[in-house]
Design an enzyme around this catalytic site. Structure first.
Site, PDB file in Angstrom:
ATOM      1  N   CYS A   1      11.134   6.305   3.952  1.00 16.10           N
ATOM      2  CA  CYS A   1      10.392   7.367   4.658  1.00 16.10           C
ATOM      3  C   CYS A   1      10.630   7.292   6.159  1.00 16.10           C
ATOM      4  O   CYS A   1      10.769   8.320   6.828  1.00 16.10           O
ATOM      5  CB  CYS A   1       8.899   7.275   4.350  1.00 16.10           C
ATOM      6  SG  CYS A   1       8.510   7.787   2.656  1.00 16.10           S
TER       7      CYS A   1
ATOM      8  N   ASN B   1       2.071  11.048  -3.256  1.00 14.04           N
ATOM      9  CA  ASN B   1       3.162  10.354  -3.963  1.00 14.04           C
ATOM     10  C   ASN B   1       3.284  10.897  -5.384  1.00 14.04           C
ATOM     11  O   ASN B   1       2.294  11.235  -6.037  1.00 14.04           O
ATOM     12  CB  ASN B   1       2.986   8.831  -3.939  1.00 14.04           C
ATOM     13  CG  ASN B   1       1.655   8.326  -4.423  1.00 14.04           C
ATOM     14  OD1 ASN B   1       0.641   9.006  -4.296  1.00 14.04           O
ATOM     15  ND2 ASN B   1       1.633   7.134  -4.988  1.00 14.04           N
ATOM     16  N   ILE B   2       4.526  11.003  -5.834  1.00 12.02           N
ATOM     17  CA  ILE B   2       4.828  11.546  -7.158  1.00 12.02           C
ATOM     18  C   ILE B   2       5.731  10.536  -7.856  1.00 12.02           C
ATOM     19  O   ILE B   2       6.891  10.361  -7.468  1.00 12.02           O
ATOM     20  CB  ILE B   2       5.517  12.926  -7.037  1.00 12.02           C
ATOM     21  CG1 ILE B   2       4.624  13.905  -6.247  1.00 12.02           C
ATOM     22  CG2 ILE B   2       5.828  13.477  -8.435  1.00 12.02           C
ATOM     23  CD1 ILE B   2       5.269  15.234  -5.920  1.00 12.02           C
ATOM     24  N   GLU B   3       5.154   9.835  -8.847  1.00 13.24           N
ATOM     25  CA  GLU B   3       5.877   8.747  -9.506  1.00 13.24           C
ATOM     26  C   GLU B   3       6.650   9.258 -10.723  1.00 13.24           C
ATOM     27  O   GLU B   3       6.542  10.418 -11.120  1.00 13.24           O
ATOM     28  CB  GLU B   3       4.889   7.638  -9.888  1.00 13.24           C
ATOM     29  CG  GLU B   3       4.248   7.039  -8.648  1.00 13.24           C
ATOM     30  CD  GLU B   3       3.356   5.840  -8.914  1.00 13.24           C
ATOM     31  OE1 GLU B   3       2.982   5.603 -10.086  1.00 13.24           O
ATOM     32  OE2 GLU B   3       3.032   5.141  -7.934  1.00 13.24           O
TER      33      GLU B   3
ATOM     34  N   CYS C   1       7.151   3.292   4.096  1.00 16.49           N
ATOM     35  CA  CYS C   1       8.276   2.476   3.618  1.00 16.49           C
ATOM     36  C   CYS C   1       9.531   2.778   4.433  1.00 16.49           C
ATOM     37  O   CYS C   1       9.587   3.745   5.203  1.00 16.49           O
ATOM     38  CB  CYS C   1       8.526   2.736   2.130  1.00 16.49           C
ATOM     39  SG  CYS C   1       9.474   4.234   1.785  1.00 16.49           S
TER      40      CYS C   1
ATOM     41  N   CYS D   1       7.623   9.203  -2.171  1.00 20.01           N
ATOM     42  CA  CYS D   1       6.425   8.879  -1.392  1.00 20.01           C
ATOM     43  C   CYS D   1       5.777  10.144  -0.819  1.00 20.01           C
ATOM     44  O   CYS D   1       6.445  11.165  -0.611  1.00 20.01           O
ATOM     45  CB  CYS D   1       6.782   7.973  -0.220  1.00 20.01           C
ATOM     46  SG  CYS D   1       7.322   6.334  -0.675  1.00 20.01           S
TER      47      CYS D   1
ATOM     48  N   GLU E   1       4.782  10.789   2.186  1.00 24.51           N
ATOM     49  CA  GLU E   1       5.324  11.231   3.482  1.00 24.51           C
ATOM     50  C   GLU E   1       6.536  12.124   3.284  1.00 24.51           C
ATOM     51  O   GLU E   1       6.686  13.169   3.932  1.00 24.51           O
ATOM     52  CB  GLU E   1       5.750  10.024   4.330  1.00 24.51           C
ATOM     53  CG  GLU E   1       4.627   9.065   4.687  1.00 24.51           C
ATOM     54  CD  GLU E   1       4.497   7.915   3.688  1.00 24.51           C
ATOM     55  OE1 GLU E   1       4.500   8.166   2.470  1.00 24.51           O
ATOM     56  OE2 GLU E   1       4.384   6.774   4.146  1.00 24.51           O
TER      57      GLU E   1
HETATM   58  N1  THU Z   1       3.998   5.033  -1.377  1.00 24.04           N
HETATM   59  C1  THU Z   1       3.864   6.136  -0.604  1.00 24.04           C
HETATM   60  O1  THU Z   1       3.657   7.251  -1.096  1.00 24.04           O
HETATM   61  N2  THU Z   1       3.969   5.985   0.746  1.00 24.04           N
HETATM   62  C2  THU Z   1       4.146   4.794   1.375  1.00 24.04           C
HETATM   63  O2  THU Z   1       4.182   4.761   2.602  1.00 24.04           O
HETATM   64  C3  THU Z   1       4.284   3.557   0.604  1.00 24.04           C
HETATM   65  C4  THU Z   1       4.293   3.700  -0.863  1.00 24.04           C
HETATM   66  C5  THU Z   1       3.840   5.163  -2.832  1.00 24.04           C
HETATM   67  C6  THU Z   1       5.075   4.994  -3.664  1.00 24.04           C
HETATM   68  C7  THU Z   1       4.483   4.581  -5.001  1.00 24.04           C
HETATM   69  O3  THU Z   1       4.108   5.734  -5.714  1.00 24.04           O
HETATM   70  C8  THU Z   1       3.231   3.820  -4.625  1.00 24.04           C
HETATM   71  O4  THU Z   1       2.934   4.181  -3.291  1.00 24.04           O
HETATM   72  C9  THU Z   1       3.330   2.304  -4.750  1.00 24.04           C
HETATM   73  O5  THU Z   1       4.425   1.830  -4.066  1.00 24.04           O
END
Ligand code: THU
Length: 132
Positions: free
Chosen positions: A89, A42-44, A86, A53, A55
């Protein structure tokens, strides 16, 4: 491929997560037909909705490398239960995966669950519904 091998690749990818806001690290690994594995984390972003996300990072990386046939995907986080993808995704998976494609979900306590995309996203909106 043994599901645990793909899960292990996803665990490695978790280390690369950029998650300074949620501190919730996620890793994904996608096996394609050639046998190659594409990973993602994940890259925020300070503008939270710009976050991507793990995935989708793995899927988009594979697409951008010219891959078209996908076998299975693993996703892992340090969550109480196996992490489940989510909705966005799932919709992206629906664009590129077969209904039977298996998604392995896991956490760091070795809890695992595997479901098909059809089970994760029944009655999905897809290109067949576009009147074109
Ligand atoms: N996130 C994912 O990378 N994959 C998921 O299936 C659910 C959520 C990440 C997004 C965000 O960076 C962090 O988890 C919290 O929601």
């Amino acid at each position: 491929m043994k599901d645990q091998l793909l899960i292990n690749k996803a665990i490695e990818a978790m280390d690369l997560a950029y998650a300074p806001y949620s501190k919730f690290r996620v890793g994904a690994a996608l096996l394609v037909k050639s046998g190659k594995i594409y990973t993602g984390c994940n890259i925020e972003n300070a503008a939270y909705p710009a976050t991507c996300c793990a995935e989708r990072v793995a899927i988009f990386s594979a697409i951008a490398s010219g891959e078209k046939e996908f076998i299975e995907l693993a996703v892992v986080a340090d969550s109480p239960e196996p992490i489940t993808p989510c909705g966005i995704c799932r919709q992206v998976m629906g664009e590129f995966f077969e209904k039977e494609t298996i998604i392995h979900m896991a956490n760091m306590k070795s809890n695992k669950m595997s479901l098909t995309l059809q089970e994760l996203l029944p009655f999905s909106f897809n290109s067949k519904q576009l009147n074109k």
